[in-house]
Design an enzyme around this catalytic site. Structure first.
Site, PDB file in Angstrom:
ATOM      1  CG  PHE A 228      58.743 -20.490 -24.337  1.00  0.00           C
ATOM      2  CD1 PHE A 228      58.566 -19.256 -24.957  1.00  0.00           C
ATOM      3  CD2 PHE A 228      57.625 -21.282 -24.110  1.00  0.00           C
ATOM      4  CE1 PHE A 228      57.299 -18.827 -25.331  1.00  0.00           C
ATOM      5  CE2 PHE A 228      56.354 -20.857 -24.486  1.00  0.00           C
ATOM      6  CZ  PHE A 228      56.197 -19.623 -25.095  1.00  0.00           C
ATOM      7  CD  GLN A 229      55.024 -19.387 -21.638  1.00  0.00           C
ATOM      8  OE1 GLN A 229      54.852 -20.517 -21.191  1.00  0.00           O
ATOM      9  NE2 GLN A 229      54.037 -18.673 -22.145  1.00  0.00           N
TER      10      GLN A 229
ATOM     11  CD  GLU B 125      46.486 -15.473 -16.354  1.00  0.00           C
ATOM     12  OE1 GLU B 125      46.392 -14.266 -16.673  1.00  0.00           O
ATOM     13  OE2 GLU B 125      46.846 -16.353 -17.157  1.00  0.00           O
TER      14      GLU B 125
ATOM     15  CG  PHE C  69      40.489   9.111  -5.686  1.00  0.00           C
ATOM     16  CD1 PHE C  69      39.472   9.433  -4.810  1.00  0.00           C
ATOM     17  CD2 PHE C  69      41.732   8.787  -5.166  1.00  0.00           C
ATOM     18  CE1 PHE C  69      39.694   9.442  -3.436  1.00  0.00           C
ATOM     19  CE2 PHE C  69      41.960   8.794  -3.798  1.00  0.00           C
ATOM     20  CZ  PHE C  69      40.935   9.113  -2.931  1.00  0.00           C
TER      21      PHE C  69
ATOM     22  CB  VAL D 181      40.875   1.744  -5.734  1.00  0.00           C
ATOM     23  CG1 VAL D 181      41.824   2.902  -5.495  1.00  0.00           C
ATOM     24  CG2 VAL D 181      40.994   0.725  -4.620  1.00  0.00           C
TER      25      VAL D 181
HETATM   26  C1  LIG Z   1      40.679   5.467  -2.156  1.00  0.00           C
HETATM   27  C2  LIG Z   1      40.707   5.014  -0.723  1.00  0.00           C
HETATM   28  C3  LIG Z   1      40.476   5.930   0.302  1.00  0.00           C
HETATM   29  C4  LIG Z   1      40.427   5.498   1.627  1.00  0.00           C
HETATM   30  N1  LIG Z   1      40.134   6.409   2.615  1.00  0.00           N
HETATM   31  C5  LIG Z   1      39.878   5.954   3.863  1.00  0.00           C
HETATM   32  C6  LIG Z   1      39.384   6.823   4.880  1.00  0.00           C
HETATM   33  O1  LIG Z   1      39.216   8.025   4.676  1.00  0.00           O
HETATM   34  N2  LIG Z   1      39.066   6.284   6.078  1.00  0.00           N
HETATM   35  C7  LIG Z   1      39.237   4.950   6.356  1.00  0.00           C
HETATM   36  O2  LIG Z   1      38.902   4.496   7.453  1.00  0.00           O
HETATM   37  N3  LIG Z   1      39.777   4.132   5.450  1.00  0.00           N
HETATM   38  C8  LIG Z   1      40.067   4.591   4.210  1.00  0.00           C
HETATM   39  N4  LIG Z   1      40.540   3.722   3.263  1.00  0.00           N
HETATM   40  C9  LIG Z   1      40.830   2.338   3.671  1.00  0.00           C
HETATM   41  C10 LIG Z   1      42.144   2.270   4.426  1.00  0.00           C
HETATM   42  O3  LIG Z   1      43.217   2.343   3.505  1.00  0.00           O
HETATM   43  C11 LIG Z   1      42.238   0.974   5.246  1.00  0.00           C
HETATM   44  O4  LIG Z   1      42.035  -0.121   4.411  1.00  0.00           O
HETATM   45  C12 LIG Z   1      41.194   0.915   6.361  1.00  0.00           C
HETATM   46  O5  LIG Z   1      41.136   2.104   7.081  1.00  0.00           O
HETATM   47  C13 LIG Z   1      41.569  -0.218   7.282  1.00  0.00           C
HETATM   48  O6  LIG Z   1      40.453  -0.601   7.985  1.00  0.00           O
HETATM   49  P1  LIG Z   1      40.596  -1.561   9.264  1.00  0.00           P
HETATM   50  O7  LIG Z   1      41.536  -0.951  10.215  1.00  0.00           O
HETATM   51  O8  LIG Z   1      39.222  -1.858   9.695  1.00  0.00           O
HETATM   52  O9  LIG Z   1      41.152  -2.919   8.612  1.00  0.00           O
HETATM   53  P2  LIG Z   1      42.630  -3.595   8.591  1.00  0.00           P
HETATM   54  O10 LIG Z   1      43.633  -2.651   8.058  1.00  0.00           O
HETATM   55  O11 LIG Z   1      42.435  -4.853   7.897  1.00  0.00           O
HETATM   56  O12 LIG Z   1      42.949  -3.815  10.128  1.00  0.00           O
HETATM   57  C14 LIG Z   1      42.305  -4.780  10.892  1.00  0.00           C
HETATM   58  C15 LIG Z   1      43.127  -4.990  12.155  1.00  0.00           C
HETATM   59  O13 LIG Z   1      42.399  -5.836  13.025  1.00  0.00           O
HETATM   60  C16 LIG Z   1      43.239  -6.897  13.477  1.00  0.00           C
HETATM   61  N5  LIG Z   1      42.349  -8.021  13.739  1.00  0.00           N
HETATM   62  C17 LIG Z   1      41.772  -8.860  12.843  1.00  0.00           C
HETATM   63  N6  LIG Z   1      40.950  -9.706  13.489  1.00  0.00           N
HETATM   64  C18 LIG Z   1      40.996  -9.375  14.798  1.00  0.00           C
HETATM   65  C19 LIG Z   1      40.329  -9.855  15.945  1.00  0.00           C
HETATM   66  N7  LIG Z   1      39.430 -10.840  15.868  1.00  0.00           N
HETATM   67  N8  LIG Z   1      40.592  -9.274  17.128  1.00  0.00           N
HETATM   68  C20 LIG Z   1      41.509  -8.267  17.220  1.00  0.00           C
HETATM   69  N9  LIG Z   1      42.171  -7.773  16.156  1.00  0.00           N
HETATM   70  C21 LIG Z   1      41.902  -8.317  14.963  1.00  0.00           C
HETATM   71  C22 LIG Z   1      44.227  -7.102  12.371  1.00  0.00           C
HETATM   72  O14 LIG Z   1      45.409  -7.703  12.875  1.00  0.00           O
HETATM   73  C23 LIG Z   1      44.458  -5.674  11.890  1.00  0.00           C
HETATM   74  O15 LIG Z   1      45.477  -5.040  12.619  1.00  0.00           O
HETATM   75  C24 LIG Z   1      40.649   4.140   1.940  1.00  0.00           C
HETATM   76  C25 LIG Z   1      40.928   3.226   0.918  1.00  0.00           C
HETATM   77  C26 LIG Z   1      40.932   3.648  -0.397  1.00  0.00           C
HETATM   78  C27 LIG Z   1      41.184   2.631  -1.471  1.00  0.00           C
HETATM   79  C1  LIG Z   2      46.372  -0.439 -10.555  1.00  0.00           C
HETATM   80  C2  LIG Z   2      46.337   0.997 -10.153  1.00  0.00           C
HETATM   81  N1  LIG Z   2      46.805   1.951 -10.996  1.00  0.00           N
HETATM   82  C3  LIG Z   2      46.741   3.263 -10.634  1.00  0.00           C
HETATM   83  C4  LIG Z   2      46.253   3.636  -9.428  1.00  0.00           C
HETATM   84  C5  LIG Z   2      46.170   5.112  -9.030  1.00  0.00           C
HETATM   85  N2  LIG Z   2      44.736   5.488  -9.003  1.00  0.00           N
HETATM   86  C6  LIG Z   2      44.009   5.505  -7.878  1.00  0.00           C
HETATM   87  S1  LIG Z   2      42.417   5.927  -8.108  1.00  0.00           S
HETATM   88  C7  LIG Z   2      42.666   6.118  -9.758  1.00  0.00           C
HETATM   89  C8  LIG Z   2      41.543   6.583 -10.651  1.00  0.00           C
HETATM   90  C9  LIG Z   2      40.421   5.626 -10.739  1.00  0.00           C
HETATM   91  O1  LIG Z   2      39.630   6.011 -11.814  1.00  0.00           O
HETATM   92  P1  LIG Z   2      38.176   5.475 -12.042  1.00  0.00           P
HETATM   93  O2  LIG Z   2      38.119   4.014 -11.875  1.00  0.00           O
HETATM   94  O3  LIG Z   2      37.681   5.999 -13.326  1.00  0.00           O
HETATM   95  O4  LIG Z   2      37.375   6.098 -10.835  1.00  0.00           O
HETATM   96  P2  LIG Z   2      37.132   7.669 -10.550  1.00  0.00           P
HETATM   97  O5  LIG Z   2      38.053   8.045  -9.460  1.00  0.00           O
HETATM   98  O6  LIG Z   2      37.336   8.418 -11.804  1.00  0.00           O
HETATM   99  O7  LIG Z   2      35.716   7.712 -10.133  1.00  0.00           O
HETATM  100  C10 LIG Z   2      44.002   5.857 -10.102  1.00  0.00           C
HETATM  101  C11 LIG Z   2      44.550   5.987 -11.465  1.00  0.00           C
HETATM  102  C12 LIG Z   2      45.824   2.595  -8.569  1.00  0.00           C
HETATM  103  N3  LIG Z   2      45.355   2.846  -7.356  1.00  0.00           N
HETATM  104  N4  LIG Z   2      45.852   1.302  -8.970  1.00  0.00           N
END
Ligand SMILES: Cc1cc2nc3c(=O)[nH]c(=O)nc-3n(C[C@H](O)[C@H](O)[C@H](O)COP(=O)(O)OP(=O)(O)OC[C@H]3O[C@@H](n4cnc5c(N)ncnc54)[C@H](O)[C@@H]3O)c2cc1C
Ligand SMILES: Cc1ncc(C[n+]2csc(CCOP(=O)(O)OP(=O)(O)O)c2C)c(N)n1
Length: 587
Positions: A113-114, A51, A480, A395
């Site tokens: 159940f469930q 799911e 990561f 991620v």
């Molecule tokens: C492993 C990993 C590493 C990451 N590293 C980075 C990094 O180094 N750098 C990075 O940038 N991000 C990184 N991220 C992503 C980060 O966590 C955020 O998701 C991202 O920075 C948010 O982008 P945003 O502000 O564009 O979007 P959102 O967080 O979605 O923000 C959008 C904002 O815009 C507003 N909004 C929406 N529509 C409108 C509109 N029409 N007009 C005005 N406001 C509006 C919303 O209310 C909200 O406040 C990483 C994510 C992961 C999974």
């Molecule tokens: C559901 C979930 N469990 C654990 C984590 C912590 N976590 C973030 S990145 C990562 C490793 C991801 O491994 P992989 O998909 O093999 O990508 P890699 O970074 O090795 O390229 C983990 C365990 C998470 N973000 N989400």
């Protein structure tokens, strides 16, 4: 008085709201609704193997269309499996309705159940979460749920016991209002004037744009042209901002570019437009900061502000740009454009393939062969992918490679679990993307940890005839996290992955599969996968210890890194240490 079953009314209400498919796994508590879907024929039931996949797929559909998408789970464990995917949808602010079936109504409260309480369980990841306990609640509760998901952008959950779904209810024609509506939020004239005045005071203005800039590209370019401002993107804003953009200086943040980082840190004025960029340490301490967001509650929650404006980016800029004088001095802009070009060059130099060899050694490889640079894999996929491809990235390090090497051109899209940060998102999101756009190329950047977490749904690709292309960054590790452990100065454990033969797995799931160890074979393999008329997987064996260095290294990170190095030496892991040291020197 016309009577229909509750299930019939529910399905009719969904159809009136434009719903054409529901993702989920069946269960007897969903039988009434399933039967109605079968009978009605206007909605496709997309059976998935987990799911959570259904919730991620619905989220991708909602992200790409801006319209309502629906997923469903049977009672108890069936709907609990939706929860992580729903958190992702909710935090990404995409309109998703979840139908959570409930145990028979007369058993609620007996530890049956469930038995769980979905009307409580899903509260934290939804704007609306209610139980239908009487036939007279339909269609009203369903309509309110849909309306709330669409208006507040996020998740709504309707819990419904299987027996109630089968009962007769008074038929009421579905309401005409349940469609996505897109009202514009305009700031007042006085607020826009105040903003213009503050911007005029700045000598070096940098723009940080996010997902809220969607649909405002032209206005954004006009603004940057007048202010001579570099534009930094937050990751969710990339797809809307970076194309045809002479002011682009890349991303900031831990996986960002040093040009993006410095353009913000060295500005005297920072203008945040539609971004909720979460990492507080990447905001400047002394600059004047202005933030525009359509949600007032998001103003100032990441950094202190000198001015907060509630408004849509597009509407606000349309009012603002005519009030601004065009500047002549473009020193600030030029400086960071040049910085960006140098950073980009540095990153591109890492995206190389040396035929037959590469510097590292990792477990599970063919003898004499060492793995490819993941950057090279990302770059080649970027070059070969369609102009309007839809990408999703897991991620982990796949997010890094997508952030740095996938070119956005205004037609391509990029999906990820960027706000919730959940692993295993990419392939499930690709399922939703491919069903929504059957004619477009859908490509995942998958991690081996991420793919194997919800691997059962590889089977859904063949079952639903979805030609999704999976690019697997096979590094035999949760890399990561390994990197994070190193930065935190701990040796770490639990990151090693003993992988299956992913090509054999793919083939037995009815997919095309090819493994690539030598960069010289990569282009051919990716081309074959892209040309294959069906789902395909490229198992790209990549180096595990490529560092994704932050644009600036703080002292504590250096200390942590050295501490890890020391521990690694003491523990006799010298080969990996050298590997890392070489790479950090390269950069
Ligand atoms: C492993 C990993 C590493 C990451 N590293 C980075 C990094 O180094 N750098 C990075 O940038 N991000 C990184 N991220 C992503 C980060 O966590 C955020 O998701 C991202 O920075 C948010 O982008 P945003 O502000 O564009 O979007 P959102 O967080 O979605 O923000 C959008 C904002 O815009 C507003 N909004 C929406 N529509 C409108 C509109 N029409 N007009 C005005 N406001 C509006 C919303 O209310 C909200 O406040 C990483 C994510 C992961 C999974
Ligand atoms: C559901 C979930 N469990 C654990 C984590 C912590 N976590 C973030 S990145 C990562 C490793 C991801 O491994 P992989 O998909 O093999 O990508 P890699 O970074 O090795 O390229 C983990 C365990 C998470 N973000 N989400």
């Amino acid at each position: 008085m016309t009577q229909k079953t509750v299930a019939e009314i529910l399905v009719e209400t969904l159809i009136a709201a434009g719903v054409t498919r529901i993702y989920g796994v069946v269960g007897d508590s969903l039988n009434g609704i399933l039967e109605e879907i079968r009978r009605n024929k206007k909605i496709d039931w997309i059976g998935v193997r987990h799911e959570e996949t259904g919730a991620f797929a619905a989220g991708a559909e909602a992200h790409l269309t801006g319209e309502l998408a629906v997923c469903a789970g049977s009672c108890g464990p069936g709907n609990m499996h939706l929860i992580n995917g729903l958190y992702d949808c909710h935090r990404s602010r995409v309109p998703v309705l979840a139908i959570a079936a409930q145990i028979p109504s007369q058993e609620i409260g007996s530890n049956y159940f469930q038995e769980t309480h979905p009307d409580q369980l899903f509260r934290d990841c939804s704007h609306y979460c209610e139980l239908i306990s009487q036939t007279t609640q339909v269609p009203r509760v369903i309509e309110i749920a849909i309306q709330t998901a669409l208006t507040n952008k996020g998740v709504a959950v309707v819990a419904i016991p299987g027996d109630i779904a089968l009962k007769q209810a008074k038929y009421v024609k579905p309401s005409a209002t349940i469609k996505a509506c897109h009202p514009e939020v305009h700031p007042s004239e006085a607020e826009v004037e105040q903003m213009a005045k503050l911007l005029e005071l700045g000598k070096a203005v940098t723009i940080l744009g996010g997902a809220g800039c969607a649909g405002a590209h032209a206005e954004l370019m006009q603004l940057a042209a007048k202010l001579k401002s570099p534009i930094v993107s937050a990751l969710r804003g990339r797809e809307h901002i970076q194309y045809d953009n002479p002011y682009d200086v890349g991303l900031t943040g831990l996986i960002g570019f040093s040009s993006g980082y410095h353009a913000i840190m060295e500005a005297d004025t920072l203008l945040m437009l539609g971004t909720d960029f979460p990492y507080t340490q990447f905001y400047p301490e002394k600059a004047a900061i202005i933030q525009v967001d359509r949600r007032g509650e998001n103003l100032g929650r990441r950094t202190r502000l000198d001015l907060g404006i509630i408004g849509d980016v597009k509407a606000t800029l349309r009012a603002l740009v005519p009030l601004l004088e065009e500047r002549n001095d473009d020193t600030h802009l030029k400086r960071f454009i040049q910085h960006y070009q140098e950073t980009r060059k540095g990153l591109d130099e890492l995206a190389v393939g040396h035929p037959g060899r590469s510097p590292g050694r990792s477990p599970g490889r063919s003898p004499g062969r060492s793995p490819m640079h993941p950057q090279y894999v990302a770059k080649i996929v970027d070059e070969l992918a369609a102009d309007d491809a839809i990408f999703s990235c897991d991620v982990g390090t796949p997010t890094v490679w997508a952030a740095r090497y996938l070119t956005m051109n205004g037609k391509r899209r990029l999906l990820g679990s960027f706000n919730h940060g959940s692993m295993a998102n990419a392939m499930p999101q690709a399922i939703g993307a491919q069903l929504t756009f059957p004619g477009r190329q859908v490509v995942t950047f998958s991690g081996d940890g991420g793919l194997s977490m919800l691997m059962g749904d590889l089977l859904s690709l063949n079952q639903h005839k979805l030609p999704v292309k999976i690019i697997l960054f096979s590094n035999s590790a949760l890399a990561f996290v390994e990197l994070e452990m190193k930065a935190a100065g701990i040796l770490g454990q639990g990151t090693e992955l003993v992988n299956p033969d992913f090509v054999a797995v793919a083939r037995s799931a009815g997919m095309f599969g090819v493994r690539v160890e030598d960069p010289v074979d990569l282009k051919k393999a990716v081309t074959e996968a892209f040309q294959h008329d069906g789902p395909a997987l490229v198992d790209a064996v990549v180096n595990r210890t490529e560092l994704s260095m932050p644009p600036t290294i703080k002292l504590d990170q250096v200390v942590g890194f050295n501490l890890w190095a020391l521990k690694a030496v003491l523990n006799g892991r010298g080969d990996e240490l050298i590997d890392l040291a070489v790479r950090s020197l390269i950069r």
